[in-house]
Scaffold this active site. Structure first.
Site, PDB file in Angstrom:
ATOM      1  N   ASP A  14       0.878  -1.163   0.000  1.00 23.55           N
ATOM      2  CA  ASP A  14       0.000   0.000   0.000  1.00 23.55           C
ATOM      3  C   ASP A  14       0.927   1.228   0.000  1.00 23.55           C
ATOM      4  O   ASP A  14       2.093   1.117   0.346  1.00 23.55           O
ATOM      5  CB  ASP A  14      -0.869  -0.051   1.259  1.00 23.55           C
ATOM      6  CG  ASP A  14      -1.670   1.211   1.461  1.00 23.55           C
ATOM      7  OD1 ASP A  14      -2.248   1.707   0.472  1.00 23.55           O
ATOM      8  OD2 ASP A  14      -1.714   1.705   2.603  1.00 23.55           O
ATOM      9  N   ARG A  15       0.441   2.387  -0.440  1.00 23.79           N
ATOM     10  CA  ARG A  15       1.331   3.549  -0.436  1.00 23.79           C
ATOM     11  C   ARG A  15       1.191   4.365   0.854  1.00 23.79           C
ATOM     12  O   ARG A  15       2.057   4.294   1.713  1.00 23.79           O
ATOM     13  CB  ARG A  15       1.070   4.449  -1.671  1.00 23.79           C
ATOM     14  CG  ARG A  15       2.267   5.355  -1.981  1.00 23.79           C
ATOM     15  CD  ARG A  15       1.924   6.543  -2.872  1.00 23.79           C
ATOM     16  NE  ARG A  15       1.225   7.586  -2.110  1.00 23.79           N
ATOM     17  CZ  ARG A  15       1.001   8.818  -2.572  1.00 23.79           C
ATOM     18  NH1 ARG A  15       1.381   9.159  -3.787  1.00 23.79           N
ATOM     19  NH2 ARG A  15       0.360   9.700  -1.820  1.00 23.79           N
ATOM     20  N   ASP A  16       0.091   5.110   0.989  1.00 22.21           N
ATOM     21  CA  ASP A  16      -0.052   6.015   2.132  1.00 22.21           C
ATOM     22  C   ASP A  16      -0.138   5.250   3.457  1.00 22.21           C
ATOM     23  O   ASP A  16      -1.022   4.412   3.639  1.00 22.21           O
ATOM     24  CB  ASP A  16      -1.287   6.906   1.940  1.00 22.21           C
ATOM     25  CG  ASP A  16      -1.175   7.744   0.666  1.00 22.21           C
ATOM     26  OD1 ASP A  16      -0.514   8.788   0.708  1.00 22.21           O
ATOM     27  OD2 ASP A  16      -1.721   7.326  -0.368  1.00 22.21           O
ATOM     28  N   GLU A  22       1.378   8.667   6.614  1.00 23.25           N
ATOM     29  CA  GLU A  22       0.002   9.071   6.338  1.00 23.25           C
ATOM     30  C   GLU A  22      -0.204  10.529   6.747  1.00 23.25           C
ATOM     31  O   GLU A  22      -0.023  10.908   7.896  1.00 23.25           O
ATOM     32  CB  GLU A  22      -0.948   8.148   7.126  1.00 23.25           C
ATOM     33  CG  GLU A  22      -2.407   8.495   7.033  1.00 23.25           C
ATOM     34  CD  GLU A  22      -3.049   8.045   5.729  1.00 23.25           C
ATOM     35  OE1 GLU A  22      -3.098   6.833   5.489  1.00 23.25           O
ATOM     36  OE2 GLU A  22      -3.519   8.915   4.979  1.00 23.25           O
ATOM     37  N   TYR A  25      -4.025  13.167   2.254  1.00 17.67           N
ATOM     38  CA  TYR A  25      -3.937  13.118   0.791  1.00 17.67           C
ATOM     39  C   TYR A  25      -2.613  13.681   0.247  1.00 17.67           C
ATOM     40  O   TYR A  25      -2.589  14.725  -0.402  1.00 17.67           O
ATOM     41  CB  TYR A  25      -5.120  13.845   0.141  1.00 17.67           C
ATOM     42  CG  TYR A  25      -6.439  13.188   0.405  1.00 17.67           C
ATOM     43  CD1 TYR A  25      -6.815  12.062  -0.327  1.00 17.67           C
ATOM     44  CD2 TYR A  25      -7.299  13.671   1.384  1.00 17.67           C
ATOM     45  CE1 TYR A  25      -8.025  11.438  -0.087  1.00 17.67           C
ATOM     46  CE2 TYR A  25      -8.517  13.043   1.635  1.00 17.67           C
ATOM     47  CZ  TYR A  25      -8.876  11.929   0.894  1.00 17.67           C
ATOM     48  OH  TYR A  25     -10.069  11.306   1.127  1.00 17.67           O
ATOM     49  N   ASN A  57      -5.126   3.075  -3.353  1.00 19.61           N
ATOM     50  CA  ASN A  57      -6.355   3.842  -3.607  1.00 19.61           C
ATOM     51  C   ASN A  57      -5.982   5.315  -3.621  1.00 19.61           C
ATOM     52  O   ASN A  57      -5.329   5.786  -2.691  1.00 19.61           O
ATOM     53  CB  ASN A  57      -7.377   3.629  -2.477  1.00 19.61           C
ATOM     54  CG  ASN A  57      -8.072   2.277  -2.549  1.00 19.61           C
ATOM     55  OD1 ASN A  57      -7.909   1.523  -3.495  1.00 19.61           O
ATOM     56  ND2 ASN A  57      -8.851   1.967  -1.510  1.00 19.61           N
ATOM     57  N   GLN A  58      -6.366   6.025  -4.649  1.00 20.97           N
ATOM     58  CA  GLN A  58      -6.075   7.459  -4.716  1.00 20.97           C
ATOM     59  C   GLN A  58      -7.359   8.230  -5.016  1.00 20.97           C
ATOM     60  O   GLN A  58      -7.487   8.917  -6.035  1.00 20.97           O
ATOM     61  CB  GLN A  58      -4.994   7.730  -5.776  1.00 20.97           C
ATOM     62  CG  GLN A  58      -3.605   7.249  -5.381  1.00 20.97           C
ATOM     63  CD  GLN A  58      -3.016   8.028  -4.200  1.00 20.97           C
ATOM     64  OE1 GLN A  58      -3.258   9.217  -4.049  1.00 20.97           O
ATOM     65  NE2 GLN A  58      -2.243   7.348  -3.358  1.00 20.97           N
ATOM     66  N   ALA A  59      -8.301   8.113  -4.074  1.00 20.27           N
ATOM     67  CA  ALA A  59      -9.585   8.783  -4.257  1.00 20.27           C
ATOM     68  C   ALA A  59      -9.436  10.302  -4.234  1.00 20.27           C
ATOM     69  O   ALA A  59     -10.345  11.020  -4.657  1.00 20.27           O
ATOM     70  CB  ALA A  59     -10.578   8.339  -3.192  1.00 20.27           C
ATOM     71  N   LYS A 114      -9.555  -0.934  -3.403  1.00 19.72           N
ATOM     72  CA  LYS A 114      -9.505  -1.829  -2.251  1.00 19.72           C
ATOM     73  C   LYS A 114     -10.652  -1.492  -1.312  1.00 19.72           C
ATOM     74  O   LYS A 114     -10.927  -0.308  -1.144  1.00 19.72           O
ATOM     75  CB  LYS A 114      -8.153  -1.684  -1.516  1.00 19.72           C
ATOM     76  CG  LYS A 114      -6.950  -2.144  -2.346  1.00 19.72           C
ATOM     77  CD  LYS A 114      -5.619  -1.886  -1.633  1.00 19.72           C
ATOM     78  CE  LYS A 114      -5.252  -0.425  -1.621  1.00 19.72           C
ATOM     79  NZ  LYS A 114      -3.922  -0.146  -1.012  1.00 19.72           N
ATOM     80  N   ASP A 139      -1.859  -0.808   5.784  1.00 22.97           N
ATOM     81  CA  ASP A 139      -2.102  -0.252   7.121  1.00 22.97           C
ATOM     82  C   ASP A 139      -3.595  -0.151   7.451  1.00 22.97           C
ATOM     83  O   ASP A 139      -3.964   0.436   8.458  1.00 22.97           O
ATOM     84  CB  ASP A 139      -1.422   1.123   7.267  1.00 22.97           C
ATOM     85  CG  ASP A 139      -2.072   2.199   6.419  1.00 22.97           C
ATOM     86  OD1 ASP A 139      -2.598   1.860   5.337  1.00 22.97           O
ATOM     87  OD2 ASP A 139      -2.068   3.372   6.831  1.00 22.97           O
TER      88      ASP A 139
HETATM   89 MG   LIG Z   1      -2.800   3.168   3.557  1.00 26.05          MG
END
Ligand SMILES: [Mg+2]
Length: 193
Positions: A14-16, A22, A25, A57-59, A114, A139
């Protein structure tokens, strides 16, 4: 010898909250702060023959907080930072959609988002991965759920507290150093010894 198609395991990240700390955004290089231990973890995975694949996820894109171009520019920089650390990123998969808060065409219920497994399954097909031999580190419960939905071999949660029973991880730790040790400990000793 290169692995047979469909035979290479991956470390899905996962990225963030896993690669970068975290914050709200993250979409600028100056806000991108690598999580302690991420490069060591990736180096261990590479030494174990795994591809490194980002699934995020990049909402924030869909919500209109930043553009797809902005995200891709940060991604290019992130990939180059990994390269400087000797780590090749095999792929970056992202989902810009949000079922309720997406604007215009970004308001969509995506199989990629996800806890859905779309990004992982696409990576499997495009990169020739063996998911049962792969590991995902996330995470959030939605990361673990996505790993389960895609039948990824092991799902690891980077988090201090427990998560809902619907998404129980195989392994949980509060730092990437601990996760590295737990997943690759014997291998790390071998490399150093
Ligand atoms: Mg994350």
């Amino acid at each position: 010898m290169s692995p047979l198609p469909g035979n290479r395991p991956a470390l899905f990240l996962d990225r963030d909250g896993v690669i970068n700390a975290e914050k709200n955004y993250v979409n600028r290089i100056e806000d991108f702060e690598f999580v302690d231990g991420i490069f060591d973890l990736c180096r261990s995975a590479v030494a174990a023959g795994m591809a490194i694949v980002v699934v995020t996820n990049q909402a924030g894109i869909g919500r209109g907080y930043y553009s797809e171009a902005q995200f891709l520019s940060v991604t290019e920089w992130m990939v180059s930072r990994f390269a400087e650390e000797g780590i090749v990123i095999g792929g970056v998969y992202y989902c810009p959609y949000h079922p309720e808060h997406g604007i215009g065409g970004y308001k969509a219920d995506s199989f990629d988002r996800k806890p859905n497994p779309g990004m992982i399954l696409r990576a499997r097909d495009e990169l020739g991965l063996s998911l049962e031999r792969s590991i995902l580190v996330g995470d959030k419960a939605s990361d673990i759920a996505a790993a389960r939905a895609a039948s990824v071999g092991r799902a690891v949660l980077l988090a201090p507290s427990h998560v809902p029973p619907s998404s129980v991880p195989d392994l949980q730790a509060d730092s990437l150093h601990k996760i590295n040790e737990l997943l690759f400990g014997p291998l790390i000793q071998e490399r150093h010894g």
